[in-house]
Design a protein around this motif. Sequence first.
Motif, PDB file in Angstrom:
ATOM      1  N   ASN A  69     -39.763 -80.123  24.539  1.00 31.56           N
ATOM      2  CA  ASN A  69     -38.795 -79.584  25.466  1.00 31.56           C
ATOM      3  C   ASN A  69     -37.887 -78.661  24.917  1.00 31.56           C
ATOM      4  O   ASN A  69     -36.842 -79.047  24.387  1.00 31.56           O
ATOM      5  N   PRO A  70     -38.160 -77.242  24.803  1.00 36.53           N
ATOM      6  CA  PRO A  70     -37.256 -76.257  24.145  1.00 36.53           C
ATOM      7  C   PRO A  70     -36.084 -76.028  25.102  1.00 36.53           C
ATOM      8  O   PRO A  70     -36.206 -75.966  26.303  1.00 36.53           O
ATOM      9  N   GLY A  71     -35.059 -75.474  24.819  1.00 35.01           N
ATOM     10  CA  GLY A  71     -34.038 -74.889  25.478  1.00 35.01           C
ATOM     11  C   GLY A  71     -34.203 -73.316  25.475  1.00 35.01           C
ATOM     12  O   GLY A  71     -35.457 -73.060  25.557  1.00 35.01           O
ATOM     13  N   PHE A  72     -33.458 -72.561  25.559  1.00 30.48           N
ATOM     14  CA  PHE A  72     -33.594 -71.347  25.733  1.00 30.48           C
ATOM     15  C   PHE A  72     -33.987 -70.732  24.337  1.00 30.48           C
ATOM     16  O   PHE A  72     -33.413 -70.675  23.156  1.00 30.48           O
ATOM     17  N   VAL A  73     -35.206 -69.935  24.340  1.00 32.20           N
ATOM     18  CA  VAL A  73     -35.889 -69.326  23.066  1.00 32.20           C
ATOM     19  C   VAL A  73     -36.025 -67.837  23.420  1.00 32.20           C
ATOM     20  O   VAL A  73     -36.361 -67.535  24.490  1.00 32.20           O
ATOM     21  N   ASP A  74     -35.545 -66.936  22.250  1.00 31.34           N
ATOM     22  CA  ASP A  74     -35.509 -65.413  22.622  1.00 31.34           C
ATOM     23  C   ASP A  74     -37.229 -65.231  22.504  1.00 31.34           C
ATOM     24  O   ASP A  74     -37.692 -64.879  21.629  1.00 31.34           O
TER      25      ASP A  74
END
Length: 260
Positions: A189-194
Amino acid sequence: MTDTTLSSPPVQTGKLAWITGASSGIGRAVAIKLAREGYRVAVSARSADKLMELQAEMPDRIFAFPLDVTDRAAASSVANAIRASLGPIDLAIFSAGSYKRDSVRRFNSGAFAETLNLNVIGTAHTLEAVIPDMIARRSGEICVVASVAGYVGLPGGGFYGATKAALNNLCEALYPELEREGVRMRVINPGFVDTPLTAKNDFPMPFLISVDEAAESIVDGLKTNKFEIIFPWKMAFAIKFLHALPHRLRFALTRKMLRK
């Protein structure tokens, strides 16, 4: 028809990973990091050209197998081709997915169905392609890339969040059964990733991290016994705190996310 034939079988050294959604973003970064750590990595995505570019970076460790995960028969065929060419799949990381903002003023069930078909049904196709073999061998590890967006319904992200909530629920349901069969199940579960997907966002993205940081968090997480790999920790804390709030307080916060 997808061409999944390798020019020559590689030397079979190191564990084998299969990564979908590997032409860009998190999937691509994880493929490179695993290859550098000694894995042989089969990479899949719809973009054959981008996969070949990735393979060219590490031709002795990364191998391209183009795939549209929404095609059930193709998912099975590609998994079989990988096993025939490279051997048993030790680690499967399913990260294929897409995201578009939605709105009640342009609510479109067709757009929701497209997102659901790629993010959830596509993942199910690849799960189906590896589970029987892993159970038969009583060995293997499966990781599904969901999102912290699956924890809380956020304005503009209803379609995407619903698919990620479904993936979280599915992985939790599969975990005890697969464990009994000798297969490890994880959810990421990633948060915001570029990534190219988040680059389209026109709103603030708190705790944004690079794809390399995301890949490092994932690979480090694979070295633990955790079911959930969630990052970055500040985003994980914030979203879980929001999820724990009573609806009255939660909606008071999410109302502030509405566009004027």
